[in-house]
Design an enzyme around this catalytic site. Structure first.
Site, PDB file in Angstrom:
ATOM      1  N   ASN A 153       0.839  -1.202   0.000  1.00 48.58           N
ATOM      2  CA  ASN A 153       0.000   0.000   0.000  1.00 48.58           C
ATOM      3  C   ASN A 153       0.870   1.247   0.000  1.00 48.58           C
ATOM      4  OD1 ASN A 153       0.604  -0.827   2.663  1.00 48.58           O
ATOM      5  ND2 ASN A 153      -1.153   0.200   3.535  1.00 48.58           N
TER       6      ASN A 153
ATOM      7  N   GLU B 204       0.352   5.175   0.615  1.00 51.10           N
ATOM      8  CA  GLU B 204      -0.587   6.188   1.112  1.00 51.10           C
ATOM      9  C   GLU B 204      -0.164   7.596   0.702  1.00 51.10           C
ATOM     10  OE1 GLU B 204      -1.118   5.441   5.322  1.00 51.10           O
ATOM     11  OE2 GLU B 204      -2.285   3.627   4.897  1.00 51.10           O
TER      12      GLU B 204
ATOM     13  N   CYS C 251      -4.123   0.712  -2.487  1.00 51.81           N
ATOM     14  CA  CYS C 251      -3.992  -0.552  -1.757  1.00 51.81           C
ATOM     15  C   CYS C 251      -2.917  -1.422  -2.416  1.00 51.81           C
ATOM     16  CB  CYS C 251      -5.297  -1.332  -1.791  1.00 51.81           C
ATOM     17  SG  CYS C 251      -6.623  -0.600  -0.838  1.00 51.81           S
TER      18      CYS C 251
ATOM     19  N   GLU D  85      -3.003  -4.547  -3.206  1.00 46.54           N
ATOM     20  CA  GLU D  85      -3.491  -5.440  -4.270  1.00 46.54           C
ATOM     21  C   GLU D  85      -3.536  -4.724  -5.611  1.00 46.54           C
ATOM     22  OE1 GLU D  85      -4.762  -4.843  -1.326  1.00 46.54           O
ATOM     23  OE2 GLU D  85      -5.926  -6.518  -0.528  1.00 46.54           O
TER      24      GLU D  85
ATOM     25  N   CYS E 215     -10.274  -5.037   0.344  1.00 44.25           N
ATOM     26  CA  CYS E 215     -11.360  -4.048   0.420  1.00 44.25           C
ATOM     27  C   CYS E 215     -12.245  -4.163  -0.828  1.00 44.25           C
ATOM     28  CB  CYS E 215     -10.786  -2.637   0.538  1.00 44.25           C
ATOM     29  SG  CYS E 215     -10.213  -1.950  -1.025  1.00 44.25           S
TER      30      CYS E 215
ATOM     31  N   CYS F 112     -10.668  -3.256  -4.250  1.00 43.40           N
ATOM     32  CA  CYS F 112      -9.711  -4.284  -4.688  1.00 43.40           C
ATOM     33  C   CYS F 112     -10.445  -5.530  -5.161  1.00 43.40           C
ATOM     34  CB  CYS F 112      -8.733  -4.625  -3.562  1.00 43.40           C
ATOM     35  SG  CYS F 112      -7.563  -3.292  -3.281  1.00 43.40           S
TER      36      CYS F 112
END
Ligand code: THU
Length: 163
Positions: free
Chosen positions: A62, A64, A73, A75, A112, A115
């Protein structure tokens, strides 16, 4: 009118030692790669490591941003990387792990919603299931044979087809 039910099957392993050699290697690598996350805001480091059909390994963490929605994210960082470096090569399996720097990292964390949507389109596009191997730094591991299982009734491009 009739009611309908959905059932989702997945495997539960007590810990990573119960996994096959290949799955265990992917998960151990994902645990290690959590160190490469850029997550100064959430302090929740996530890593995804995929094994492609050509034997290549692709990783993502990830990333940010001070502007929260600009963050990505693990993924989706992985899927974008795989799509660019190895277009049209199917993904056989993806291990996802995390290190919660402010708490425990025991129960598997599931991808999430965004994703899930992205994973499911990758599966559709390359016509190949992506096995998900989900685990924290320790504890139980869940395996889903196909990422799309996590997104029943997914919205897909089929709905937008012209007549
Ligand atoms: N995160 C992921 O990388 N993957 C997920 O599937 C869930 C959440 C990241 C996004 C954010 O950087 C942090 O975890 C906390 O939400």
């Amino acid at each position: 009118m009739k009611s309908a039910q959905l059932e989702i099957s997945y495997s539960v392993y007590q810990d990573s030692d119960e996994l096959s050699e290949s799955d265990k290697n992917l998960l151990l690598r994902a645990r290690e790669v959590t160190k490469l996350a850029y997550a100064p805001y959430s302090k929740f480091n996530v890593a995804a490591v995929a094994l492609l059909a050509n034997g290549q390994i692709v990783e993502g963490t990830n990333q940010e941003n001070a502007s929260t929605p600009a963050g990505l994210c693990a993924e989706r960082v992985l899927l974008s990387t795989a799509s660019m470096l190895f277009p049209n090569i199917q993904i056989n399996a993806m291990a996802i792990s995390y290190d919660n720097l402010q708490g425990k990292s025991i129960a598997p964390a599931t991808p999430c919603g965004i994703c899930r949507q992205t994973l499911q389109e990758y599966e559709d596009r390359l016509k190949h299931p992506i096995r998900l191997i989900l685990g924290g730094l320790e504890g139980q591991v869940f395996i889903f044979e196909k990422a799309g299982l996590l997104l029943p009734f997914a919205f897909t491009g089929t709905a937008m087809k012209k007549n």
